[in-house]
Design a protein around this motif. Structure first.
Motif, PDB file in Angstrom:
ATOM      1  N   VAL A   1       0.967  -1.545  -0.168  1.00 63.66           N
ATOM      2  CA  VAL A   1       0.220  -0.215   0.140  1.00 63.66           C
ATOM      3  C   VAL A   1       0.826   1.407   0.054  1.00 63.66           C
ATOM      4  CG1 VAL A   1      -2.090   1.144   1.394  1.00 63.66           C
ATOM      5  CG2 VAL A   1      -1.631  -1.029   1.414  1.00 63.66           C
ATOM      6  N   ASN A   2       0.205   1.722  -1.181  1.00 61.23           N
ATOM      7  CA  ASN A   2       1.724   3.512  -0.949  1.00 61.23           C
ATOM      8  C   ASN A   2       1.115   4.448  -0.510  1.00 61.23           C
ATOM      9  OD1 ASN A   2       3.563   1.946  -2.749  1.00 61.23           O
ATOM     10  ND2 ASN A   2       3.063   2.717  -4.302  1.00 61.23           N
ATOM     11  N   VAL A   3       1.351   4.717   0.753  1.00 67.69           N
ATOM     12  CA  VAL A   3       0.096   6.715   0.976  1.00 67.69           C
ATOM     13  C   VAL A   3       1.572   7.550   0.241  1.00 67.69           C
ATOM     14  CG1 VAL A   3      -0.457   6.963   3.268  1.00 67.69           C
ATOM     15  CG2 VAL A   3      -0.178   4.758   3.079  1.00 67.69           C
ATOM     16  N   ASN A   4       0.463   8.647   0.322  1.00 64.56           N
ATOM     17  CA  ASN A   4       1.174   9.724  -0.258  1.00 64.56           C
ATOM     18  C   ASN A   4       0.120  11.305   0.233  1.00 64.56           C
ATOM     19  OD1 ASN A   4       3.446   9.166  -1.401  1.00 64.56           O
ATOM     20  ND2 ASN A   4       2.274   7.479  -2.532  1.00 64.56           N
ATOM     21  N   CYS A   5       0.850  11.947  -0.175  1.00 62.96           N
ATOM     22  CA  CYS A   5       0.114  13.935   0.193  1.00 62.96           C
ATOM     23  C   CYS A   5       0.870  14.363  -1.580  1.00 62.96           C
ATOM     24  CB  CYS A   5       1.094  14.135   1.610  1.00 62.96           C
ATOM     25  SG  CYS A   5      -0.032  15.708   1.498  1.00 62.96           S
ATOM     26  N   LEU A   6      -0.687  14.726  -1.629  1.00 68.29           N
ATOM     27  CA  LEU A   6      -0.940  15.824  -2.980  1.00 68.29           C
ATOM     28  C   LEU A   6      -0.927  17.339  -1.925  1.00 68.29           C
ATOM     29  CD1 LEU A   6       0.001  15.346  -5.666  1.00 68.29           C
ATOM     30  CD2 LEU A   6      -2.308  15.983  -6.167  1.00 68.29           C
ATOM     31  N   ASP A   7       0.454  18.131  -2.611  1.00 63.83           N
ATOM     32  CA  ASP A   7       0.340  19.682  -1.601  1.00 63.83           C
ATOM     33  C   ASP A   7       0.314  20.516  -3.260  1.00 63.83           C
ATOM     34  OD1 ASP A   7       0.181  20.924   0.546  1.00 63.83           O
ATOM     35  OD2 ASP A   7       2.307  21.871   0.226  1.00 63.83           O
ATOM     36  N   ILE A   8      -1.237  20.887  -2.953  1.00 64.02           N
ATOM     37  CA  ILE A   8      -1.625  21.877  -4.291  1.00 64.02           C
ATOM     38  C   ILE A   8      -1.598  23.283  -3.658  1.00 64.02           C
ATOM     39  CG2 ILE A   8      -2.276  19.719  -4.736  1.00 64.02           C
ATOM     40  CD1 ILE A   8      -5.620  20.652  -4.696  1.00 64.02           C
ATOM     41  N   GLN A   9      -1.100  23.779  -4.872  1.00 66.32           N
ATOM     42  CA  GLN A   9      -1.264  25.339  -4.402  1.00 66.32           C
ATOM     43  C   GLN A   9      -2.162  25.970  -5.199  1.00 66.32           C
ATOM     44  OE1 GLN A   9       1.161  27.329  -7.655  1.00 66.32           O
ATOM     45  NE2 GLN A   9       2.412  28.186  -6.198  1.00 66.32           N
ATOM     46  N   PHE A  10      -2.569  27.370  -4.820  1.00 65.02           N
ATOM     47  CA  PHE A  10      -4.076  27.541  -4.908  1.00 65.02           C
ATOM     48  C   PHE A  10      -4.365  27.954  -6.542  1.00 65.02           C
ATOM     49  CE2 PHE A  10      -5.443  32.145  -6.531  1.00 65.02           C
ATOM     50  CZ  PHE A  10      -6.425  32.225  -5.403  1.00 65.02           C
TER      51      PHE A  10
ATOM     52  N   PRO B   1       6.075   4.577  -7.924  1.00 65.28           N
ATOM     53  CA  PRO B   1       7.346   4.282  -7.580  1.00 65.28           C
ATOM     54  C   PRO B   1       7.923   5.305  -6.529  1.00 65.28           C
ATOM     55  CG  PRO B   1       7.770   5.555  -8.973  1.00 65.28           C
ATOM     56  CD  PRO B   1       6.325   5.048  -9.284  1.00 65.28           C
ATOM     57  N   MET B   2       7.338   5.588  -5.594  1.00 67.35           N
ATOM     58  CA  MET B   2       6.629   6.270  -4.329  1.00 67.35           C
ATOM     59  C   MET B   2       5.872   6.018  -3.194  1.00 67.35           C
ATOM     60  SD  MET B   2       4.718   9.462  -5.450  1.00 67.35           S
ATOM     61  CE  MET B   2       5.905  10.026  -7.111  1.00 67.35           C
ATOM     62  N   SER B   3       5.977   6.521  -1.877  1.00 69.37           N
ATOM     63  CA  SER B   3       5.091   6.070  -0.915  1.00 69.37           C
ATOM     64  C   SER B   3       5.811   7.010   0.464  1.00 69.37           C
ATOM     65  CB  SER B   3       5.067   4.897  -0.578  1.00 69.37           C
ATOM     66  OG  SER B   3       4.286   4.524   0.855  1.00 69.37           O
ATOM     67  N   GLY B   4       5.317   7.723   1.186  1.00 65.64           N
ATOM     68  CA  GLY B   4       5.799   8.629   2.040  1.00 65.64           C
ATOM     69  C   GLY B   4       6.421   9.581   1.491  1.00 65.64           C
ATOM     70  N   LEU B   5       5.226  10.224   0.452  1.00 60.45           N
ATOM     71  CA  LEU B   5       6.336  11.735  -0.190  1.00 60.45           C
ATOM     72  C   LEU B   5       4.739  12.565  -0.079  1.00 60.45           C
ATOM     73  CD1 LEU B   5       7.785  10.287  -3.317  1.00 60.45           C
ATOM     74  CD2 LEU B   5       8.602  10.589  -0.750  1.00 60.45           C
ATOM     75  N   VAL B   6       5.268  13.775   0.381  1.00 63.18           N
ATOM     76  CA  VAL B   6       4.929  15.365  -0.021  1.00 63.18           C
ATOM     77  C   VAL B   6       4.940  15.890  -1.295  1.00 63.18           C
ATOM     78  CG1 VAL B   6       3.984  17.309   1.175  1.00 63.18           C
ATOM     79  CG2 VAL B   6       4.891  15.219   2.465  1.00 63.18           C
ATOM     80  N   VAL B   7       3.869  14.964  -2.094  1.00 61.41           N
ATOM     81  CA  VAL B   7       3.939  15.978  -3.134  1.00 61.41           C
ATOM     82  C   VAL B   7       4.044  17.305  -3.809  1.00 61.41           C
ATOM     83  CG1 VAL B   7       3.882  15.621  -5.675  1.00 61.41           C
ATOM     84  CG2 VAL B   7       4.342  13.297  -4.388  1.00 61.41           C
ATOM     85  N   PRO B   8       4.451  17.999  -3.987  1.00 56.56           N
ATOM     86  CA  PRO B   8       4.255  19.380  -4.884  1.00 56.56           C
ATOM     87  C   PRO B   8       4.349  20.080  -5.757  1.00 56.56           C
ATOM     88  CG  PRO B   8       6.558  19.161  -3.814  1.00 56.56           C
ATOM     89  CD  PRO B   8       6.318  18.251  -3.789  1.00 56.56           C
ATOM     90  N   VAL B   9       3.203  20.289  -5.954  1.00 55.61           N
ATOM     91  CA  VAL B   9       2.249  20.512  -7.047  1.00 55.61           C
ATOM     92  C   VAL B   9       1.884  22.173  -7.298  1.00 55.61           C
ATOM     93  CG1 VAL B   9       0.986  20.044  -8.628  1.00 55.61           C
ATOM     94  CG2 VAL B   9       1.149  17.915  -7.001  1.00 55.61           C
ATOM     95  N   GLY B  10       3.024  22.896  -7.848  1.00 52.59           N
ATOM     96  CA  GLY B  10       2.008  23.911  -8.742  1.00 52.59           C
ATOM     97  C   GLY B  10       3.688  25.244  -8.718  1.00 52.59           C
ATOM     98  N   ILE B  11       4.161  26.100  -8.930  1.00 52.19           N
ATOM     99  CA  ILE B  11       4.594  27.338  -9.567  1.00 52.19           C
ATOM    100  C   ILE B  11       5.617  28.097  -8.727  1.00 52.19           C
ATOM    101  CG2 ILE B  11       5.061  29.130 -11.175  1.00 52.19           C
ATOM    102  CD1 ILE B  11       3.522  26.603 -12.710  1.00 52.19           C
TER     103      ILE B  11
END
Length: 218
Positions: free
Chosen positions: A146-155, A201-211
């Motif tokens: 089980v892969n658990v990640n966080c997607l941190d999205i910009q405004f 291929p990722m787990s336990g990551l905070v993935v930042p999405v934005g500029i």
């Protein structure tokens, strides 16, 4: 992808994601983030409704700037209850996917920089607590596929009128290049691409999405 469970308060991002996945013939189920969602996770019958993807939508915090001691106590209590509820549901989601052969869990949080320019319903306390929970839980559940990640999205541009956006953007001067209109559909498409990858291929990551975001994890 066998099926997907959306947990959280309805918003435009989750609605666009649901439409996009439904168009791909993916079965999508939805529950609000409350006791009903926890009950659904604990009693889900994967043989009847198979799922291998679970998404926790962003939490809505209407006000997190207390102006009195009473408001501080109320805010602390509200955050404690919200984070505890998230932890219980995150554990239940992990157990559910582990029993059914693995999958992906994503927690969506709101990147915080724009909250000082726009009245966004978000709280750094809540966001950082969820990110920490994701990182910690991912280490325990990865061995069960089980892969658990966080997607941190910009405004996102859909969150404020264009005229308000232009006024506030001009006030940040040289940092304006970091605040660009990002359509909700673009975030949704990006998340769909991640969900559709079985060998993620990722787990336990905070993935930042934005500029131009400050590095969160990767």
């Amino acid at each position: 992808m066998n099926g997907l469970l959306l947990l959280g308060e309805p918003n435009e991002l989750l609605a666009d994601l649901r439409t996009r996945l439904t168009d791909q013939s993916v079965s999508v189920y939805e529950y609000g983030r409350n006791q009903e969602a926890l009950d659904a996770l604990s009693s889900w019958e994967t043989d009847k409704n198979p799922i291998d993807r679970i998404i926790f939508g962003p939490a809505t915090i209407a006000h997190d700037l207390p102006r009195s001691l009473g408001e501080v106590d109320d805010l602390a209590q509200a955050h404690e209850e919200a984070v505890l509820s998230f932890l219980l549901q995150l554990q239940a989601a992990g157990r559910l996917l582990a029993r059914s052969g693995g999958g992906q869990i994503w927690a969506i949080t709101q990147e915080q920089s724009a909250r000082y320019l726009f009245p966004l319903p978000t709280s750094p306390i809540d966001s950082y607590a969820r990110r920490a929970a994701v990182k910690s839980f991912a280490r325990e559940i990865k061995r069960m596929d089980v892969n658990v990640n966080c997607l941190d999205i910009q405004f996102q541009m859909d969150q404020t009128p264009d005229d308000q956006w232009r006024v506030m953007r001009n006030r940040v001067n040289i940092y304006a290049s970091r605040l660009r209109h990002q359509a909700i559909a673009s975030f949704s498409k990006f998340l769909c691409d991640l969900l559709n990858q079985d060998d993620l291929p990722m787990s336990g990551l905070v993935v930042p999405v934005g500029i131009g975001l400050t590095e969160q994890n990767i």
